[in-house]
Design a protein around this motif. Structure first.
Motif, PDB file in Angstrom:
ATOM      1  N   GLN A 311      56.577  53.265 107.717  1.00 16.35           N
ATOM      2  CA  GLN A 311      56.527  53.406 106.279  1.00 16.35           C
ATOM      3  C   GLN A 311      57.909  53.767 105.754  1.00 16.35           C
ATOM      4  OE1 GLN A 311      52.792  56.113 106.417  1.00 16.35           O
ATOM      5  NE2 GLN A 311      52.671  55.074 104.440  1.00 16.35           N
ATOM      6  N   PHE A 312      58.101  53.577 104.451  1.00 13.78           N
ATOM      7  CA  PHE A 312      59.397  53.786 103.826  1.00 13.78           C
ATOM      8  C   PHE A 312      59.435  55.052 102.988  1.00 13.78           C
ATOM      9  CE2 PHE A 312      59.220  48.978 103.730  1.00 13.78           C
ATOM     10  CZ  PHE A 312      60.162  48.786 104.723  1.00 13.78           C
ATOM     11  N   ASN A 313      60.645  55.638 102.877  1.00 13.16           N
ATOM     12  CA  ASN A 313      60.971  56.488 101.743  1.00 13.16           C
ATOM     13  C   ASN A 313      61.432  55.528 100.644  1.00 13.16           C
ATOM     14  OD1 ASN A 313      60.618  59.109 102.940  1.00 13.16           O
ATOM     15  ND2 ASN A 313      62.534  58.793 104.054  1.00 13.16           N
ATOM     16  N   GLN A 314      60.514  55.123  99.812  1.00 15.00           N
ATOM     17  CA  GLN A 314      60.772  54.031  98.871  1.00 15.00           C
ATOM     18  C   GLN A 314      60.891  54.573  97.442  1.00 15.00           C
ATOM     19  OE1 GLN A 314      57.479  51.180  98.423  1.00 15.00           O
ATOM     20  NE2 GLN A 314      58.964  49.521  98.520  1.00 15.00           N
ATOM     21  N   PHE A 315      61.970  54.191  96.760  1.00 16.10           N
ATOM     22  CA  PHE A 315      62.174  54.541  95.356  1.00 16.10           C
ATOM     23  C   PHE A 315      62.154  53.257  94.533  1.00 16.10           C
ATOM     24  CE2 PHE A 315      63.793  58.123  97.612  1.00 16.10           C
ATOM     25  CZ  PHE A 315      63.691  59.217  96.772  1.00 16.10           C
ATOM     26  N   ILE A 316      61.465  53.305  93.405  1.00 17.26           N
ATOM     27  CA  ILE A 316      61.362  52.121  92.541  1.00 17.26           C
ATOM     28  C   ILE A 316      61.704  52.512  91.112  1.00 17.26           C
ATOM     29  CG2 ILE A 316      59.795  50.373  91.599  1.00 17.26           C
ATOM     30  CD1 ILE A 316      58.260  50.466  94.222  1.00 17.26           C
ATOM     31  N   LEU A 317      62.593  51.732  90.504  1.00 17.47           N
ATOM     32  CA  LEU A 317      63.004  51.934  89.122  1.00 17.47           C
ATOM     33  C   LEU A 317      62.315  50.896  88.243  1.00 17.47           C
ATOM     34  CD1 LEU A 317      64.912  53.104  86.887  1.00 17.47           C
ATOM     35  CD2 LEU A 317      66.609  51.410  87.648  1.00 17.47           C
ATOM     36  N   LEU A 318      61.641  51.387  87.197  1.00 18.84           N
ATOM     37  CA  LEU A 318      60.965  50.512  86.245  1.00 18.84           C
ATOM     38  C   LEU A 318      61.491  50.770  84.840  1.00 18.84           C
ATOM     39  CD1 LEU A 318      57.246  50.923  87.404  1.00 18.84           C
ATOM     40  CD2 LEU A 318      58.802  49.078  87.993  1.00 18.84           C
TER      41      LEU A 318
END
Length: 323
Positions: A311-318
């Motif tokens: 799994q990821f340390n995932q950041f998403i910008l919206l």
């Protein structure tokens, strides 16, 4: 973010909540053996995240409580950090809503509804209690979001549609007590599991204005690898909701829930994400204004320290655009 980042002898991961205030980000880590908060900077370059810099670890004294941190907000007026913990229902450790100072010392513990406690007759589900937290738009309190329904209120969501309401509760900053509440119906599990486990629940929320919330629902179906998560953001309108705080059983009671509208299904842009994976998104915050003046939203995933699968340390910008 890499999954091997070390800061002050701690592994950065388990990022279950995020908040933003004046250029600084606060992130909750749900490591129950070492509950902690990270302070970080997220550098935006136009419409992209160009860098994420973890700067500080705030360790929390957990000598007498079981802390499974799930959500976080910074309270600027008090210079304190607000946190929720799911506790450990099976061990009779109650969920908690509390605040710490910037050195990690617990400052205040707020009252939560009796129904949310481990020995209540309404029976909260293990690992499915205080998952969401946000500041109220009236600046006089806070909203707590339950991840799954109380057993008295309805079943967990299944692949076939169920009536599964979660409770979202307002806690006054003046009295430190819960004062009102509304119900919000969860969607069904999005994908048929190929294994033996599936779930859909509320993972975080923000109050956008007096009548509107943005709510994350995370559906997970086992046996599907990195396609197992389905993440949706809903708009919830509470203009005409019933105050459910004194209702003990939502199964057998008539009430008006929040009206929900789908804003974004991340399945629609999997191809733009690393390995076509939308991960275990558990945190959301209103970020800074973008260069075009629009409001940003930043989301973060909890990688579970890779205990189950990659799994990821995932950041998403919206970008949030009002119609």
């Amino acid at each position: 973010m890499p999954d091997n980042l070390i800061l002050d002898s701690t592994l950065v991961g388990g990022l279950s909540g995020i908040d933003y205030y004046k250029g600084k980000y606060y992130l909750a880590c749900d490591d129950s053996n070492n509950p902690r908060v990270y302070e970080a900077k997220i550098v935006l370059d136009g419409n992209q995240i160009s860098n994420i810099i973890f700067e500080k670890v705030i360790s929390i004294d957990n000598s007498s409580k079981f802390l499974d941190l799930e959500s976080i907000r910074y309270e600027a007026d008090l210079n304190q950090i607000l946190l929720t913990s799911e506790g450990h229902i099976l061990s009779q450790k109650d969920p908690l809503f509390f605040s710490i100072d910037t050195s990690g010392q617990i400052q205040k513990t707020f009252q939560i509804p009796e129904a949310f406690k481990s020995n209540s007759i309404e029976k909260p589900r293990h690992n499915a209690t205080l998952e969401g937290l946000c500041l109220a738009s009236d600046k006089k309190g806070y909203w707590l979001g339950m991840e799954l329904p109380l057993e008295a209120d309805g079943p967990e969501p299944q692949y076939t549609q169920t009536k599964s309401p979660v409770r979202i509760t307002y806690v006054s900053s003046n009295t430190n007590e819960p004062e009102k509440q509304f119900a919000y119906f969860l969607d069904a599990v999005a994908k048929k599991p190929m294994g033996h486990f599936s779930v859909n629940g509320l993972t975080d929320l923000v109050q956008y204005n007096a009548s509107t919330f943005l709510i994350i629902e995370r559906s997970y179906s086992s046996g599907l690898g990195n396609q197992g998560n389905t993440i949706k953001i809903f708009e919830a309108d509470i203009s005409d909701v019933t105050n459910t705080i004194k209702i003990n059983n939502l199964k057998d009671t008539s009430f008006i829930p929040a009206k929900k509208k789908l804003l974004l299904n991340f399945e629609n842009f999997r191809d733009k994400l690393t390995d076509r994976s939308i991960d275990n998104i558990e945190g959301i915050t209103l970020g800074p204004k973008l260069s075009n003046g629009h409001q940003s939203l930043i989301l973060v995933s909890d990688n579970n320290f890779n205990k189950l699968e990659k799994q990821f340390n995932q950041f998403i910008l919206l970008e949030l655009i009002e119609e």
